[in-house]
Design a protein around this motif. Structure first.
Motif, PDB file in Angstrom:
ATOM      1  N   VAL A 294     -57.072 -50.186  20.143  1.00  0.00           N
ATOM      2  CA  VAL A 294     -57.525 -51.402  20.802  1.00  0.00           C
ATOM      3  C   VAL A 294     -56.475 -52.503  20.699  1.00  0.00           C
ATOM      4  O   VAL A 294     -55.575 -52.457  19.853  1.00  0.00           O
ATOM      5  N   SER A 295     -56.615 -53.502  21.552  1.00  0.00           N
ATOM      6  CA  SER A 295     -55.768 -54.695  21.483  1.00  0.00           C
ATOM      7  C   SER A 295     -56.334 -55.633  20.419  1.00  0.00           C
ATOM      8  O   SER A 295     -57.475 -55.460  19.965  1.00  0.00           O
ATOM      9  N   GLY A 298     -59.547 -56.828  21.628  1.00  0.00           N
ATOM     10  CA  GLY A 298     -60.528 -55.764  21.472  1.00  0.00           C
ATOM     11  C   GLY A 298     -60.995 -55.631  20.028  1.00  0.00           C
ATOM     12  O   GLY A 298     -62.167 -55.361  19.757  1.00  0.00           O
ATOM     13  N   LEU A 346     -63.425 -49.624  24.448  1.00  0.00           N
ATOM     14  CA  LEU A 346     -62.454 -50.710  24.289  1.00  0.00           C
ATOM     15  C   LEU A 346     -61.000 -50.264  24.199  1.00  0.00           C
ATOM     16  O   LEU A 346     -60.103 -51.116  24.161  1.00  0.00           O
ATOM     17  N   THR A 348     -57.290 -49.263  24.956  1.00  0.00           N
ATOM     18  CA  THR A 348     -56.361 -49.617  26.033  1.00  0.00           C
ATOM     19  C   THR A 348     -55.069 -48.833  25.855  1.00  0.00           C
ATOM     20  O   THR A 348     -54.578 -48.674  24.729  1.00  0.00           O
ATOM     21  N   ASP A 350     -52.257 -49.766  26.372  1.00  0.00           N
ATOM     22  CA  ASP A 350     -51.190 -50.605  25.850  1.00  0.00           C
ATOM     23  C   ASP A 350     -51.073 -50.504  24.331  1.00  0.00           C
ATOM     24  O   ASP A 350     -50.038 -50.866  23.761  1.00  0.00           O
ATOM     25  N   ASP A 356     -56.932 -45.121  27.609  1.00  0.00           N
ATOM     26  CA  ASP A 356     -57.803 -46.129  28.202  1.00  0.00           C
ATOM     27  C   ASP A 356     -59.258 -45.723  28.037  1.00  0.00           C
ATOM     28  O   ASP A 356     -59.645 -44.584  28.332  1.00  0.00           O
ATOM     29  N   PHE A 359     -63.891 -49.510  29.672  1.00  0.00           N
ATOM     30  CA  PHE A 359     -63.684 -50.880  30.149  1.00  0.00           C
ATOM     31  C   PHE A 359     -62.274 -51.116  30.663  1.00  0.00           C
ATOM     32  O   PHE A 359     -61.991 -52.177  31.240  1.00  0.00           O
ATOM     33  N   TYR A 360     -61.382 -50.152  30.482  1.00  0.00           N
ATOM     34  CA  TYR A 360     -60.000 -50.281  30.949  1.00  0.00           C
ATOM     35  C   TYR A 360     -59.663 -49.236  32.011  1.00  0.00           C
ATOM     36  O   TYR A 360     -58.506 -48.917  32.228  1.00  0.00           O
ATOM     37  N   GLY A 361     -60.702 -48.716  32.652  1.00  0.00           N
ATOM     38  CA  GLY A 361     -60.493 -47.795  33.765  1.00  0.00           C
ATOM     39  C   GLY A 361     -60.335 -46.345  33.376  1.00  0.00           C
ATOM     40  O   GLY A 361     -59.976 -45.512  34.220  1.00  0.00           O
TER      41      GLY A 361
END
Length: 449
Positions: A294-295, A298, A346, A348, A350, A356, A359-361
């Motif tokens: 998570v970020s 997040g 949650l 991502t 990144d 992902d 919630f991030y596709g």
């Protein structure tokens, strides 16, 4: 070739995680009544001693030996007594001496077993607890660690050199530092063991308040401090992943404290120190599996939800009638489940894990994998713990006698007391003792007369 920087970080992280078990002893010890504090702390220290020995003998081999079938179990004899691991070889992490990895994983095994003890405070025989700890580590934790933490390795030529566990490899569920293997595992075991031992005398009728909240706060602080080794150390390198994980661990824990305190304030009208300490642990539990996925934003969301969920979940024991003394179920099982499933929502790409969530596709692909892994560990741990606990209860007995529980388990089982109030007035002088002797003599004279 050994990477000395990474090795130094992993050995430091192992020391931090080891400190978590004495921290847990303080945390749990402060939460029980004064007549039970030493027994509570001894359960953690007993686990530390026993699981260390078992890990060296065969635990590491079961967890990280080459798989012997369907991703369920490592070869118990491959590294028996850690044979062959003292040479200058590197582990599956790459660049680490094998023994550094052995030591780092050992302290995970220790803390997982110690966590369970909070569910059965005040009422378990110490000897029976030690038998349980050894059996549970052998048939539950070591195999589950293989499932979750042991990754399949391939050589430069594409040939498989080591086969690991099914959750890490076949299912491809993400559990960076132990949401399933540690927290869901221990939480499910705590629930099962609480059911086997039954309720404490007076549960639901008598106040069983923590006897020493400063001790609880100190223990929570040590747990938080050690948890940076727990999570960031699981990067197995001093790199960007470790740095991201460190920040996410800090952010989620802080947010969980706020979530728990807000829930207390709205529900009860007071924000308590026990709530702050418990909220910190809830946040640490929840971020453990997700810290690489998570970020930082997040992590804050995950932590706030964990604080609220766990604050509400600790009351379930009164609604359903099971005596989870120190809220192992409400914090570790519920927090571990949320943190594991939250990856599916949650995560991502990144973040270091590169996945992902919904919630991030990313759809539900990662979510279902997380759910299967979580449920599998929960059911496996719960069922086997029920069996182990029931067998111990019916053979050597697991629960102390009711009169011993009333007297206090510290005095009965350990012949000790955490607080020797009789010595508070002594300054090294024999005068009080002499005065007591004279008073007893006068009473004897009056009786004889």
């Amino acid at each position: 070739m050994v990477n000395t920087g990474d090795t130094a970080w992993i050995l430091t992280s192992a020391a931090l995680v080891l400190l978590m078990t004495p921290g847990l002893a303080l945390f749990y010890g402060g939460m029980v009544r004064a007549k039970s504090v030493l027994n509570m702390m001894m359960m953690s220290f007993g686990a530390l001693a026993l699981i260390t020995v078992l890990w060296v003998l065969y635990g590491y081999s079961v967890a990280f030996g080459d798989d012997v079938g369907a991703g369920l179990l490592g070869n118990p004899g491959e590294f028996f007594g850690l044979a062959g691991l003292m040479e200058d070889t590197t582990s599956e992490a790459g660049g680490l001496p094998s023994m550094a990895f052995v030591g780092f994983q050992a302290v995970f095994a220790i803390i997982t077993v110690a966590l369970i003890s909070g569910a059965i405070a005040d009422r378990a025989k110490f000897g029976s607890w030690m038998v349980f700890a050894g059996l549970w580590a052998t048939v539950v934790y070591f195999p589950v660690a293989h499932w979750v933490f042991d990754f399949t390795l391939t050589g430069d030529d594409g040939v498989v050199t080591h086969t690991g566990g099914w959750i890490a490899n076949n299912l491809a569920a993400i559990d960076f530092a132990g949401g399933t293997a540690v927290h869901i595992n221990a939480g499910a075991a705590g629930l099962a063991l609480a059911l086997v031992l039954g309720k404490r005398r007076g549960f639901g009728r008598e106040a069983m308040r923590p006897h020493n909240l400063p001790l609880v706060m100190l223990g929570a602080g040590l747990l938080w401090f050690g948890w940076f080794g727990f999570n960031a150390g699981s990067a197995l390198a001093a790199n960007n992943t470790a740095a991201v994980v460190w920040v996410n661990t800090l952010a989620a824990t802080a947010a969980a404290i706020l979530g728990w305190l807000l829930t207390e304030k709205l529900r009860d009208g007071h924000a308590t120190s026990l709530g702050a300490a418990s909220g910190a642990v809830a946040g640490l539990v929840a971020i453990t599996p997700a810290c690489s996925s998570v970020s930082p934003i997040g992590a804050i969301v995950l932590g706030i939800v964990a604080g609220v969920l766990c604050a509400l979940a600790v009351g379930l024991k009164y609604r359903f009638g099971y005596d989870d003394s120190l809220d192992v179920v409400g914090v570790h099982l519920v927090g571990g489940l949320w943190g594991t499933l939250a990856i599916g929502f949650l995560a991502t790409a990144d973040a270091p894990a590169g996945v992902d969530g919904l919630f991030y596709g990313g759809g539900v692909d990662q979510l279902w994998r997380q759910a299967v892994g979580a449920v599998a560990v929960l059911v496996f741990s719960f069922v086997l713990t029920l069996v182990i606990g029931f067998v111990i209860q019916k053979t050597i007995g697991f629960r102390i006698a009711e009169e011993d529980e009333v007297t206090g388990i510290d005095n009965v089982v350990h012949a000790e007391s955490a607080y020797d109030f009789a010595s508070l007035g002594s300054s090294g002088s024999t005068a009080p003792l002499a005065g007591q002797a004279r008073a007893e003599a006068r009473n004897t004279e009056r009786t004889l007369a």
